[in-house]
Design an enzyme around this catalytic site. Structure first.
Site, short mmCIF file in Angstrom:
data_model
loop_
_atom_site.label_atom_id
_atom_site.label_comp_id
_atom_site.label_asym_id
_atom_site.label_seq_id
_atom_site.Cartn_x
_atom_site.Cartn_y
_atom_site.Cartn_z
N TYR A 56 0.83 -1.21 0.00
CA TYR A 56 0.00 0.00 0.00
C TYR A 56 0.87 1.26 0.00
O TYR A 56 1.56 1.55 0.98
CB TYR A 56 -0.94 0.02 1.22
CG TYR A 56 -1.88 -1.18 1.29
CD1 TYR A 56 -2.33 -1.81 0.14
CD2 TYR A 56 -2.31 -1.69 2.51
CE1 TYR A 56 -3.18 -2.90 0.19
CE2 TYR A 56 -3.16 -2.78 2.57
CZ TYR A 56 -3.59 -3.38 1.41
OH TYR A 56 -4.42 -4.47 1.46
N HIS A 119 -0.14 -12.10 0.48
CA HIS A 119 -1.00 -11.07 -0.12
C HIS A 119 -1.40 -11.40 -1.57
O HIS A 119 -0.56 -11.45 -2.45
CB HIS A 119 -0.25 -9.74 -0.07
CG HIS A 119 -1.11 -8.54 -0.30
ND1 HIS A 119 -0.64 -7.26 -0.14
CD2 HIS A 119 -2.40 -8.40 -0.68
CE1 HIS A 119 -1.60 -6.39 -0.40
NE2 HIS A 119 -2.69 -7.07 -0.75
P1 NAD Z 1 -13.09 0.13 0.91
O1 NAD Z 1 -14.23 -0.56 0.26
O2 NAD Z 1 -12.97 0.06 2.38
O3 NAD Z 1 -13.13 1.65 0.43
C1 NAD Z 1 -12.22 2.61 0.90
C2 NAD Z 1 -12.66 3.96 0.34
O4 NAD Z 1 -13.92 4.28 0.95
C3 NAD Z 1 -11.69 5.06 0.67
O5 NAD Z 1 -11.70 5.99 -0.41
C4 NAD Z 1 -12.32 5.71 1.90
O6 NAD Z 1 -11.95 7.06 1.94
C5 NAD Z 1 -13.79 5.53 1.61
N1 NAD Z 1 -14.66 5.49 2.80
C6 NAD Z 1 -14.37 5.01 4.03
N2 NAD Z 1 -15.42 5.14 4.84
C7 NAD Z 1 -16.43 5.69 4.09
C8 NAD Z 1 -17.77 6.06 4.36
N3 NAD Z 1 -18.30 5.90 5.58
N4 NAD Z 1 -18.52 6.58 3.36
C9 NAD Z 1 -18.01 6.76 2.12
N5 NAD Z 1 -16.72 6.43 1.81
C10 NAD Z 1 -15.95 5.91 2.78
O7 NAD Z 1 -11.78 -0.39 0.19
P2 NAD Z 1 -10.33 -0.70 0.64
O8 NAD Z 1 -9.66 0.41 1.40
O9 NAD Z 1 -9.68 -1.18 -0.60
O10 NAD Z 1 -10.49 -1.96 1.60
C11 NAD Z 1 -10.44 -1.86 2.99
C12 NAD Z 1 -9.17 -2.44 3.56
O11 NAD Z 1 -9.22 -3.86 3.46
C13 NAD Z 1 -7.87 -2.03 2.85
O12 NAD Z 1 -7.43 -0.79 3.33
C14 NAD Z 1 -6.99 -3.18 3.23
O13 NAD Z 1 -6.51 -3.00 4.54
C15 NAD Z 1 -7.95 -4.36 3.19
N6 NAD Z 1 -7.99 -5.05 1.87
C16 NAD Z 1 -7.16 -6.09 1.69
C17 NAD Z 1 -7.14 -6.76 0.47
C18 NAD Z 1 -6.22 -7.92 0.28
O14 NAD Z 1 -5.52 -8.30 1.19
N7 NAD Z 1 -6.18 -8.52 -0.88
C19 NAD Z 1 -8.00 -6.38 -0.56
C20 NAD Z 1 -8.86 -5.31 -0.34
C21 NAD Z 1 -8.85 -4.66 0.90
#
Ligand code: NAD
Length: 312
Positions: A56, A119
């Site tokens: 990230y 990952h």
């Molecule tokens: P997400 O679906 O959580 O979306 C994040 C986005 O939504 C950001 O732009 C944030 O600013 C916004 N957001 C947060 N709260 C909000 C709200 N209440 N209303 C509107 N928008 C909002 O996507 P993500 O960050 O990709 O996924 C979450 C976390 O999960 C990642 O940060 C990571 O830690 C993990 N993740 C891991 C993998 C993997 O290991 N392959 C894949 C995807 C996500």
């Protein structure tokens, strides 16, 4: 804040988990100051599970999280980071992974990592992960550098492939994303298998990486146009009824008791407040509106997109 047991690990994680990818400025620029502030606010409000990866922001998210966690007593948080995916691509080679964990420990200012996850393994060789990466991580577990081991990725079949081929108790957790949200809850089919194996379930992206938001997904979002259109229609419907689809989507994902924690990407104190509020009001769901949203999304229900090598 509610807490749930994470499989057989003995860990109790907050139902709302802190997704660390935005701390790497991947959804827009984030200052070190606001990164530190929102992590501290999340801890103050009861969030105890933090997920990050060297991938990230090409290590920036780990650095920012490390700065924030420096001031927090170690017993106050559970930290998960990853290995095998980096800014310059994928590498599940044992030597690279051992080096990667040492580098993460340094960036995070920690003596040990609670959960180390391979990952997005669908982009590598699953057989290499089984025969080389996981044994290397088991060595780190014996040394005390990591406590638990997990695997992450999009296609659900990868989890069964690996878990069927390792000794019971080797993989402690899985992290699945975009498969337990309003438009796609296909993870449900795998839950009995994972529970039977005592594997803890972490899900991510309850907002389906922006599909279930009023502002819509980023341009790079991989979903087909019909999925994007259905989600946009559902968001508009909620808005007309005076609700924000993100709140409804979040409550839906956090309500499943079989899922220990749901990660939401956050990088501002306002988002932390909004998401903690939703997590604390899980019971107050407008059932009629939820049913209407589900009906709008029914034509695209459980539709997903390809990820990784075709053979995986
Ligand atoms: P997400 O679906 O959580 O979306 C994040 C986005 O939504 C950001 O732009 C944030 O600013 C916004 N957001 C947060 N709260 C909000 C709200 N209440 N209303 C509107 N928008 C909002 O996507 P993500 O960050 O990709 O996924 C979450 C976390 O999960 C990642 O940060 C990571 O830690 C993990 N993740 C891991 C993998 C993997 O290991 N392959 C894949 C995807 C996500």
């Amino acid at each position: 804040m509610k807490y749930r047991k994470l499989g057989s690990t003995g860990l109790e994680v907050s139902v709302l988990g802190f997704g660390g990818s935005p701390l790497g400025s991947v959804f827009g620029p984030v200052s070190e100051e606001s990164a530190v502030e929102c992590v501290h606010e999340a801890i103050r409000l009861g969030v105890n599970f933090f997920d990050v990866s060297p991938y990230y922001g090409n290590t920036l998210a780990e650095k920012n999280l490390g700065k924030a966690l420096k001031a927090i007593p170690r017993e106050k948080f559970i930290l998960s980071t990853k290995c095998g995916r980096y800014g310059d691509g994928f590498d599940f080679n044992a030597q690279r992974v051992l080096k990667s964990v040492d580098e993460s420990l340094e960036r995070l200012n920690l003596d040990y990592i609670d959960i180390i996850q391979c990952h997005d393994i669908e982009f590598g060789s699953l057989d290499q992960v089984i025969s080389e990466t996981i044994p290397a991580l088991l060595g780190l577990k014996r040394q005390g550098k990591v406590r638990f081991i997990g695997i992450t990725g999009l296609p659900l079949a990868i989890f069964r492939y690996v878990l069927d081929r390792v000794e019971p108790g080797t993989i402690d957790v899985v992290l699945s994303y975009c498969h337990y949200s309003l438009n796609d809850s296909s993870l449900e089919g795998l839950v009995p298998y994972l529970k039977d194996k005592g594997v803890g379930i972490i899900t991510a992206s309850p907002l389906a990486m922006g599909l279930l938001t009023e502002s819509g997904p980023p341009v790079w979002h991989p979903a087909q146009i019909e999925i994007k259109e259905a989600c946009a229609k559902a968001a508009t419907h909620c808005k007309l009824k005076g609700h924000n689809i993100s709140e409804i989507a979040l409550k839906f994902s956090l309500s499943n008791p079989d899922i220990a924690t749901t990660l939401v990407g956050m990088c501002s104190s306002q988002q932390v407040h909004d998401n903690v509020k939703a997590a604390e009001e899980l019971e107050s769901v407008d059932q009629k509106l939820l049913d209407e949203v589900k009906e709008i999304l029914a034509p695209v229900k459980n539709k997903t997109w390809p990820s990784g090598k075709p053979e995986n």
